[in-house]
Design a protein around this motif. Structure first.
Motif, mmCIF file in Angstrom:
data_model
loop_
_atom_site.group_PDB
_atom_site.id
_atom_site.type_symbol
_atom_site.label_atom_id
_atom_site.label_comp_id
_atom_site.label_asym_id
_atom_site.label_seq_id
_atom_site.Cartn_x
_atom_site.Cartn_y
_atom_site.Cartn_z
ATOM 1 N N PHE A 102 -5.699 -4.519 -1.515
ATOM 2 C CA PHE A 102 -6.364 -3.239 -1.318
ATOM 3 C C PHE A 102 -7.268 -3.333 -0.095
ATOM 4 N N TYR A 161 -10.987 2.271 -2.530
ATOM 5 C CA TYR A 161 -10.004 1.328 -2.003
ATOM 6 C C TYR A 161 -8.617 1.955 -2.063
ATOM 7 N N GLU A 162 -7.754 1.496 -1.167
ATOM 8 C CA GLU A 162 -6.401 2.026 -1.090
ATOM 9 C C GLU A 162 -5.412 0.872 -0.943
ATOM 10 N N TYR A 163 -4.309 0.971 -1.670
ATOM 11 C CA TYR A 163 -3.212 0.000 -1.549
ATOM 12 C C TYR A 163 -1.986 0.794 -1.151
#
Length: 70
Positions: free
Chosen positions: A50, A66-68
């Protein structure tokens, strides 16, 4: 439960869950929200891929978004 701390169980569970969800749900992106002072959760998310996208206000407090990207 200190006897389980630092043994990689959370990382392994998070990695496997993320892989399974990305595959079975055909997702392109997964997001996660944590408190900035939750150091262990922030580190875990970064360890499994992430990336911190931004800090947002959510329910009256500052949070990390957060970004995945699959």
């Amino acid at each position: 439960m200190p006897e389980y701390s630092g043994k990689g169980y959370a990382r392994k569970a998070a990695e496997n869950t993320l892989k399974t969800v990305m595959k079975t749900c055909s997702l392109d992106k997964v997001v996660a929200v944590t408190l900035p002072d939750n150091v262990r959760s922030n580190k875990l998310l970064e360890t499994i891929g992430f990336r911190l996208k931004e800090t947002i206000e959510w329910y009256g407090s500052q949070n990390n978004l957060y970004e995945y990207l699959g």
